[in-house]
Scaffold this motif. Structure first.
Motif, PDB file in Angstrom:
ATOM      1  N   PRO A 127      11.060   4.027  -4.780  1.00  0.00           N
ATOM      2  CA  PRO A 127      10.940   3.659  -6.537  1.00  0.00           C
ATOM      3  C   PRO A 127      10.446   5.730  -6.807  1.00  0.00           C
ATOM      4  O   PRO A 127       9.732   5.700  -5.783  1.00  0.00           O
ATOM      5  CB  PRO A 127       9.673   2.833  -6.686  1.00  0.00           C
ATOM      6  CG  PRO A 127       9.326   1.829  -5.211  1.00  0.00           C
ATOM      7  CD  PRO A 127      10.042   2.871  -4.571  1.00  0.00           C
ATOM      8  N   PRO A 128      11.343   6.193  -7.605  1.00  0.00           N
ATOM      9  CA  PRO A 128      10.822   6.607  -8.298  1.00  0.00           C
ATOM     10  C   PRO A 128       9.214   7.405  -8.328  1.00  0.00           C
ATOM     11  O   PRO A 128       8.795   8.670  -7.593  1.00  0.00           O
ATOM     12  CB  PRO A 128      11.328   6.768 -10.140  1.00  0.00           C
ATOM     13  CG  PRO A 128      12.164   5.952 -10.189  1.00  0.00           C
ATOM     14  CD  PRO A 128      12.268   4.586  -8.734  1.00  0.00           C
ATOM     15  N   GLN A 129       8.554   6.662  -8.826  1.00  0.00           N
ATOM     16  CA  GLN A 129       6.759   6.599  -8.679  1.00  0.00           C
ATOM     17  C   GLN A 129       6.269   7.380  -7.116  1.00  0.00           C
ATOM     18  O   GLN A 129       5.504   8.192  -7.611  1.00  0.00           O
ATOM     19  CB  GLN A 129       6.279   5.434  -9.005  1.00  0.00           C
ATOM     20  CG  GLN A 129       6.318   5.861 -10.437  1.00  0.00           C
ATOM     21  CD  GLN A 129       5.843   4.155 -11.067  1.00  0.00           C
ATOM     22  OE1 GLN A 129       6.190   2.993 -10.989  1.00  0.00           O
ATOM     23  NE2 GLN A 129       4.739   5.021 -12.164  1.00  0.00           N
ATOM     24  N   ALA A 130       6.952   6.479  -6.178  1.00  0.00           N
ATOM     25  CA  ALA A 130       6.953   6.295  -4.774  1.00  0.00           C
ATOM     26  C   ALA A 130       6.800   7.638  -4.395  1.00  0.00           C
ATOM     27  O   ALA A 130       6.328   8.372  -2.956  1.00  0.00           O
ATOM     28  CB  ALA A 130       7.110   5.322  -3.464  1.00  0.00           C
ATOM     29  N   PHE A 131       8.542   7.365  -4.901  1.00  0.00           N
ATOM     30  CA  PHE A 131       9.432   9.312  -4.527  1.00  0.00           C
ATOM     31  C   PHE A 131       8.191  10.358  -4.760  1.00  0.00           C
ATOM     32  O   PHE A 131       8.349  11.507  -3.969  1.00  0.00           O
ATOM     33  CB  PHE A 131      10.384   9.436  -4.217  1.00  0.00           C
ATOM     34  CG  PHE A 131      11.334  10.412  -4.116  1.00  0.00           C
ATOM     35  CD1 PHE A 131      11.429  10.888  -2.531  1.00  0.00           C
ATOM     36  CD2 PHE A 131      12.062  11.717  -4.926  1.00  0.00           C
ATOM     37  CE1 PHE A 131      11.942  11.609  -2.673  1.00  0.00           C
ATOM     38  CE2 PHE A 131      12.361  12.538  -4.582  1.00  0.00           C
ATOM     39  CZ  PHE A 131      12.559  12.887  -2.814  1.00  0.00           C
TER      40      PHE A 131
ATOM     41  N   ASN B  35       0.995  -1.188   0.389  1.00  0.00           N
ATOM     42  CA  ASN B  35       0.137  -0.496   0.079  1.00  0.00           C
ATOM     43  C   ASN B  35       0.941   1.198  -0.128  1.00  0.00           C
ATOM     44  O   ASN B  35       0.492   1.921   1.330  1.00  0.00           O
ATOM     45  CB  ASN B  35      -0.418   0.175   1.259  1.00  0.00           C
ATOM     46  CG  ASN B  35      -2.073   0.599   1.195  1.00  0.00           C
ATOM     47  OD1 ASN B  35      -1.416   1.918   0.332  1.00  0.00           O
ATOM     48  ND2 ASN B  35      -2.978   0.753   2.067  1.00  0.00           N
ATOM     49  N   PHE B  36       1.632   1.568  -0.868  1.00  0.00           N
ATOM     50  CA  PHE B  36       2.574   2.657  -1.322  1.00  0.00           C
ATOM     51  C   PHE B  36       1.496   3.551  -1.373  1.00  0.00           C
ATOM     52  O   PHE B  36       2.466   4.536  -0.727  1.00  0.00           O
ATOM     53  CB  PHE B  36       3.630   2.337  -2.355  1.00  0.00           C
ATOM     54  CG  PHE B  36       4.465   1.153  -2.888  1.00  0.00           C
ATOM     55  CD1 PHE B  36       5.500   1.260  -1.905  1.00  0.00           C
ATOM     56  CD2 PHE B  36       3.456  -0.038  -3.053  1.00  0.00           C
ATOM     57  CE1 PHE B  36       6.597  -0.190  -1.935  1.00  0.00           C
ATOM     58  CE2 PHE B  36       4.542  -1.071  -3.142  1.00  0.00           C
ATOM     59  CZ  PHE B  36       6.095  -1.103  -3.099  1.00  0.00           C
ATOM     60  N   GLU B  37       1.011   4.257  -2.115  1.00  0.00           N
ATOM     61  CA  GLU B  37       0.050   5.354  -1.546  1.00  0.00           C
ATOM     62  C   GLU B  37      -0.167   5.979   0.002  1.00  0.00           C
ATOM     63  O   GLU B  37      -0.349   7.202   0.562  1.00  0.00           O
ATOM     64  CB  GLU B  37      -1.536   5.867  -2.169  1.00  0.00           C
ATOM     65  CG  GLU B  37      -2.136   7.081  -1.999  1.00  0.00           C
ATOM     66  CD  GLU B  37      -1.815   7.615  -4.012  1.00  0.00           C
ATOM     67  OE1 GLU B  37      -2.450   8.781  -3.923  1.00  0.00           O
ATOM     68  OE2 GLU B  37      -1.468   7.215  -4.454  1.00  0.00           O
ATOM     69  N   GLU B  38      -0.211   5.180   0.591  1.00  0.00           N
ATOM     70  CA  GLU B  38      -0.852   5.568   2.109  1.00  0.00           C
ATOM     71  C   GLU B  38       0.410   5.701   2.961  1.00  0.00           C
ATOM     72  O   GLU B  38       0.132   6.409   4.067  1.00  0.00           O
ATOM     73  CB  GLU B  38      -1.757   4.342   2.523  1.00  0.00           C
ATOM     74  CG  GLU B  38      -2.876   4.799   2.409  1.00  0.00           C
ATOM     75  CD  GLU B  38      -4.124   3.779   3.248  1.00  0.00           C
ATOM     76  OE1 GLU B  38      -4.018   4.013   4.248  1.00  0.00           O
ATOM     77  OE2 GLU B  38      -4.919   3.155   2.546  1.00  0.00           O
TER      78      GLU B  38
ATOM     79  N   LEU C  44      14.673  13.050   3.396  1.00  0.00           N
ATOM     80  CA  LEU C  44      13.888  13.409   1.948  1.00  0.00           C
ATOM     81  C   LEU C  44      15.307  12.754   0.646  1.00  0.00           C
ATOM     82  O   LEU C  44      14.776  11.860  -0.143  1.00  0.00           O
ATOM     83  CB  LEU C  44      13.662  15.130   1.763  1.00  0.00           C
ATOM     84  CG  LEU C  44      11.604  15.421   2.392  1.00  0.00           C
ATOM     85  CD1 LEU C  44      11.736  16.776   1.620  1.00  0.00           C
ATOM     86  CD2 LEU C  44      11.287  14.092   1.588  1.00  0.00           C
ATOM     87  N   GLY C  45      16.895  12.660   0.802  1.00  0.00           N
ATOM     88  CA  GLY C  45      17.354  12.356   0.514  1.00  0.00           C
ATOM     89  C   GLY C  45      17.546  11.214   0.548  1.00  0.00           C
ATOM     90  O   GLY C  45      17.766  10.046  -0.516  1.00  0.00           O
TER      91      GLY C  45
END
Length: 73
Positions: A50-54, A20-23, A42-43
């Motif tokens: 993963p880039p999308q999750a970041f 559940n990456f969004e939450e 944040l770094g």
């Protein structure tokens, strides 16, 4: 604040383990808002996620930073 930070990171980890990456990134955004070393945190997240999750994390972080923390209902 440290307890809140740790709780948010733990909740995020738990959610990521079940996919559940969004939450999960909502909780990471909340953690980033109260973190005393935001740039470093944040770094690390940029290198870990993963880039999308970041990218989602950055979006939620901007909102959470404006309102103090995202409420999760």
């Amino acid at each position: 604040m440290q307890a809140y930070f740790l709780t948010q990171v733990q909740l995020s980890d738990d959610l990521m383990q079940v996919g559940n990456f969004e939450e999960a990134v909502i909780h990471l955004a909340n953690a980033a808002v109260v973190c005393s070393q935001k740039s470093e945190f944040l770094g690390v997240m940029q290198k870990s996620l993963p880039p999308q999750a970041f990218q989602i994390l950055l979006k939620y972080y901007q909102v959470a930073n404006e309102v103090g923390a995202l409420r999760h209902f």
